[in-house]
Motif scaffolding. Structure first.
Motif, PDB file in Angstrom:
ATOM      1  N   THR A  74       0.847  -1.190   0.000  1.00 38.64           N
ATOM      2  CA  THR A  74       0.000   0.000   0.000  1.00 38.64           C
ATOM      3  C   THR A  74       0.888   1.247   0.000  1.00 38.64           C
ATOM      4  N   ILE A  75       0.293   2.367  -0.377  1.00 37.87           N
ATOM      5  CA  ILE A  75       1.035   3.625  -0.375  1.00 37.87           C
ATOM      6  C   ILE A  75       1.523   3.938   1.039  1.00 37.87           C
ATOM      7  N   LEU A  76       0.680   3.684   2.036  1.00 33.29           N
ATOM      8  CA  LEU A  76       1.079   3.921   3.425  1.00 33.29           C
ATOM      9  C   LEU A  76       2.265   3.041   3.812  1.00 33.29           C
ATOM     10  N   GLU A  77       2.224   1.764   3.451  1.00 37.98           N
ATOM     11  CA  GLU A  77       3.339   0.864   3.779  1.00 37.98           C
ATOM     12  C   GLU A  77       4.637   1.346   3.143  1.00 37.98           C
ATOM     13  N   ALA A  79       5.334   4.439   2.238  1.00 37.76           N
ATOM     14  CA  ALA A  79       5.706   5.677   2.935  1.00 37.76           C
ATOM     15  C   ALA A  79       6.457   5.363   4.223  1.00 37.76           C
ATOM     16  N   TYR A  84       8.724   8.060   6.000  1.00 39.80           N
ATOM     17  CA  TYR A  84       7.731   9.139   6.080  1.00 39.80           C
ATOM     18  C   TYR A  84       6.725   8.816   7.175  1.00 39.80           C
ATOM     19  N   ASP A  86       3.564   9.630   7.224  1.00 38.42           N
ATOM     20  CA  ASP A  86       2.236   9.310   6.713  1.00 38.42           C
ATOM     21  C   ASP A  86       2.268   9.306   5.186  1.00 38.42           C
ATOM     22  N   SER A  87       1.174   8.835   4.590  1.00 37.88           N
ATOM     23  CA  SER A  87       1.152   8.745   3.130  1.00 37.88           C
ATOM     24  C   SER A  87       1.060  10.104   2.434  1.00 37.88           C
ATOM     25  N   PHE A  90       4.540  11.433   1.901  1.00 35.26           N
ATOM     26  CA  PHE A  90       5.232  10.659   0.870  1.00 35.26           C
ATOM     27  C   PHE A  90       4.706  11.009  -0.521  1.00 35.26           C
ATOM     28  N   VAL A  91       3.389  11.093  -0.667  1.00 35.39           N
ATOM     29  CA  VAL A  91       2.786  11.409  -1.972  1.00 35.39           C
ATOM     30  C   VAL A  91       3.304  12.758  -2.470  1.00 35.39           C
ATOM     31  N   THR A 101       1.708  11.361  -9.036  1.00 33.92           N
ATOM     32  CA  THR A 101       1.491  10.713  -7.743  1.00 33.92           C
ATOM     33  C   THR A 101       1.871   9.232  -7.840  1.00 33.92           C
ATOM     34  N   LYS A 103       0.019   6.758  -7.150  1.00 31.87           N
ATOM     35  CA  LYS A 103      -1.124   6.066  -7.760  1.00 31.87           C
ATOM     36  C   LYS A 103      -1.066   6.176  -9.276  1.00 31.87           C
TER      37      LYS A 103
END
Length: 114
Positions: A74-77, A79, A84, A86-87, A90-91, A101, A103
């Protein structure tokens, strides 16, 4: 440890490649591993038209792109793996590096493989 092998940028990337824990190593830590002072490392990087910060950002970008290839991450993982908090942070960094981005990068990579 690394002071006789290659240019400073290569030496730093070798250290970062071998580092799998957070946070990323600091400039003083990396200089010590290479066996030079911080000021010598800064000077050599300046001679190579780069900086420690730029190298670590490039390393994080490359690592992020590799991690984004695996749709299970996932993006959070990703990050969190890159240090980072939080996501959204990172984004924002990823978009600054690449212009898209995470995504959107995944969507493009998926479409390119079809």
């Amino acid at each position: 440890m690394y002071s006789d092998s290659g240019d400073m940028r290569t030496q730093i990337n070798l250290i970062l490649d071998g580092f799998n824990e957070l946070p990323y190593p600091s400039q003083p830590d990396v200089a010590a591993q290479i066996g030079v002072s911080e000021s010598t490392m800064r000077r050599r990087l300046s001679d190579q038209k780069t900086s420690f910060r730029r190298i670590t950002e490039q390393h994080k970008r490359n690592r992020a792109q590799a991690l984004l290839q695996n749709e299970n991450n996932t993006i959070l993982e990703i990050a969190l793996q890159l240090g980072y908090a939080d996501s959204p942070t990172f984004v924002k960094a990823y978009k600054k590096w690449t212009g898209v981005t995470p995504k959107k990068y995944r969507q493009r990579a998926r479409n390119a493989s079809l």
